[in-house]
Write an enzyme that holds these catalytic residues in place. Structure first.
Site, PDB file in Angstrom:
ATOM      1  N   GLY A  13     -13.054  -4.546  -6.967  1.00 29.74           N
ATOM      2  CA  GLY A  13     -12.120  -3.427  -6.803  1.00 29.74           C
ATOM      3  C   GLY A  13     -12.608  -2.183  -7.521  1.00 29.74           C
ATOM      4  N   ASP A  40      -7.728 -16.834  -7.328  1.00 30.80           N
ATOM      5  CA  ASP A  40      -7.095 -16.286  -6.127  1.00 30.80           C
ATOM      6  C   ASP A  40      -5.616 -16.098  -6.439  1.00 30.80           C
ATOM      7  OD1 ASP A  40      -5.978 -15.658  -3.720  1.00 30.80           O
ATOM      8  OD2 ASP A  40      -7.049 -17.194  -2.580  1.00 30.80           O
ATOM      9  N   TYR A  65      -3.106  -6.905  -3.803  1.00 33.05           N
ATOM     10  CA  TYR A  65      -3.144  -6.730  -2.348  1.00 33.05           C
ATOM     11  C   TYR A  65      -2.890  -5.239  -2.128  1.00 33.05           C
ATOM     12  CZ  TYR A  65      -1.902  -7.774   2.562  1.00 33.05           C
ATOM     13  OH  TYR A  65      -1.845  -7.847   3.935  1.00 33.05           O
ATOM     14  N   THR A 105       2.157   1.285  -9.164  1.00 38.04           N
ATOM     15  CA  THR A 105       1.927   2.348  -8.181  1.00 38.04           C
ATOM     16  C   THR A 105       3.087   3.342  -8.072  1.00 38.04           C
ATOM     17  OG1 THR A 105       1.620   2.712  -5.800  1.00 38.04           O
ATOM     18  CG2 THR A 105       2.804   0.755  -6.409  1.00 38.04           C
ATOM     19  N   TYR A 129       4.299  -2.780   0.672  1.00 36.96           N
ATOM     20  CA  TYR A 129       3.407  -2.755  -0.494  1.00 36.96           C
ATOM     21  C   TYR A 129       4.183  -2.332  -1.742  1.00 36.96           C
ATOM     22  CZ  TYR A 129      -0.157  -0.771  -3.636  1.00 36.96           C
ATOM     23  OH  TYR A 129      -0.921  -0.434  -4.733  1.00 36.96           O
ATOM     24  N   TRP A 154      -3.168   7.306  -5.834  1.00 30.86           N
ATOM     25  CA  TRP A 154      -4.228   7.997  -5.085  1.00 30.86           C
ATOM     26  C   TRP A 154      -5.601   7.778  -5.736  1.00 30.86           C
ATOM     27  CZ3 TRP A 154      -2.547  13.328  -2.703  1.00 30.86           C
ATOM     28  CH2 TRP A 154      -1.283  13.204  -2.107  1.00 30.86           C
TER      29      TRP A 154
END
Ligand SMILES: NC(=O)c1ccc[n+]([C@@H]2O[C@H](COP(=O)([O-])OP(=O)(O)OC[C@H]3O[C@@H](n4cnc5c(N)ncnc54)[C@H](OP(=O)(O)O)[C@@H]3O)[C@@H](O)[C@H]2O)c1
Length: 300
Positions: A13, A40, A65, A105, A129, A154
């Protein structure tokens, strides 16, 4: 110097890669990396044993995710990876007595506020999400008091997939690009996020002060629409002889996507600065640094 063991989730990532780069020169941090297939997050029963075996001093929870549009038709998976897994991570951390720094987020908000969001503003995600990330914040907070949830937004970087790379790629083939001009937010470099996470983690390791724990907003300083962001990318790229296109400023309605995005994504980061002494640089300076690296990578 004794190195502290910082465990980061996710191997490829953007923020995970930035953490690797940022810690390379530090002699006080040993960065442990764990991701798929060993860890995982969709397989929640296996999370705690994997984390505990690595004996971290602090966990940097960044894997998620992140496919915002795909989550609309796969909310069940997003809810496990983003919603349940942080609870498992928190329980493993609590058993070991170590803090967790977790990324969340701007999409936990509905975007209807007219000014930047503060941490105490009511949440109200408009998509799958955002709902899954909000569930993760709650699961982590319920599992351990020793956490800092850092909401960012962002994200771009020299690594992985992101808006800067997409704009430069599109400009190779097109003279004009339509970019949404009615969503406003804070473009934030993963390299700056990595610096901020490390500073917050160091503070949590140094003190049990409860005011250092909880939810904080952490984005680059300054604000932009996606169209402003694209124009800045092309300004820097053109100055370096890289690809550039004219930006047609379009409405969100002209660029339909499966997931709705908040119109206003701006986050007020004052609390993080006052409590942790962390303020990320201005988005333009960090965007320029990322574009410079990407252009240099093309020419070498
Ligand atoms: N990107 C943004 O604009 C943005 C905005 C706000 C907040 N955030 C948050 O910031 C954090 C970092 O984002 P990013 O941009 O660095 O993400 P990214 O580049 O999309 O990478 C996501 C990472 O999560 C890992 N991952 C996904 N599903 C997994 C699973 N089931 N088990 C284990 N690992 C899994 C991926 O692993 P593989 O290497 O195996 O693919 C990858 O390392 C996330 O928590 C995200 O929600 C991102």
């Amino acid at each position: 110097m004794t190195k502290r063991r910082f465990l980061v989730t996710g191997l490829t990532g953007q923020v995970a890669a930035a953490l690797v780069e940022t810690t390379t020169a530090r002699d006080d941090v040993e960065l442990l990396r764990v991701g798929r297939p060993e860890l995982d997050l969709a397989d929640t029963a296996k999370i705690a044993p994997v984390l505990e075996a690595l004996r971290p001093d602090v966990i940097l929870s960044v894997a998620a995710y992140t496919a915002v549009d795909a989550a609309e038709s796969d909310e069940a998976t997003a809810l496990v990876v983003n919603g349940d897994a942080p609870g498992e991570i928190g329980r493993a951390a609590a058993r070991r007595g170590v803090p967790v720094v977790h990324l969340s987020t701007d999409y936990v908000f509905d975007g209807e506020k007219l000014s930047p969001y503060v941490e105490t503003d009511p949440t109200g995600p408009v998509g799958a999400y955002g709902r899954s990330k909000l569930a993760g914040e709650r699961a982590l907070a319920a599992a351990t008091g020793s956490h800092a949830i850092l909401r960012t937004a962002w994200v771009h970087s020299p690594f992985g997939k992101n808006f800067v790379k997409t704009m430069l790629r599109l400009a190779e083939a097109r003279d004009r690009i339509g970019v949404v001009a009615d969503q406003i937010g804070n473009p934030t470099s993963a390299l700056d996020i990595a610096d901020g996470m490390l500073a917050v983690a160091t503070n949590l390791l140094a003190s049990t002060d409860p005011t250092l724990r909880g939810v904080f907003h952490m984005t680059s300083a300054g604000e932009a629409t996606w169209a402003d962001f694209a124009e800045e990318i092309f300004r820097v790229s053109a100055s370096l002889g890289g690809p550039a296109a004219a930006v047609d400023r379009i409405a969100t309605s002209a660029y339909p996507t499966p997931a709705r995005r908040p119109k206003n994504s701006r986050l007020d980061c004052g609390l993080l600065e006052r409590t942790h002494g962390v303020r990320l640089p201005d988005w333009r300076a960090s965007t320029e640094a990322v574009v410079r690296r990407l252009i240099a990578d093309r020419t070498t």
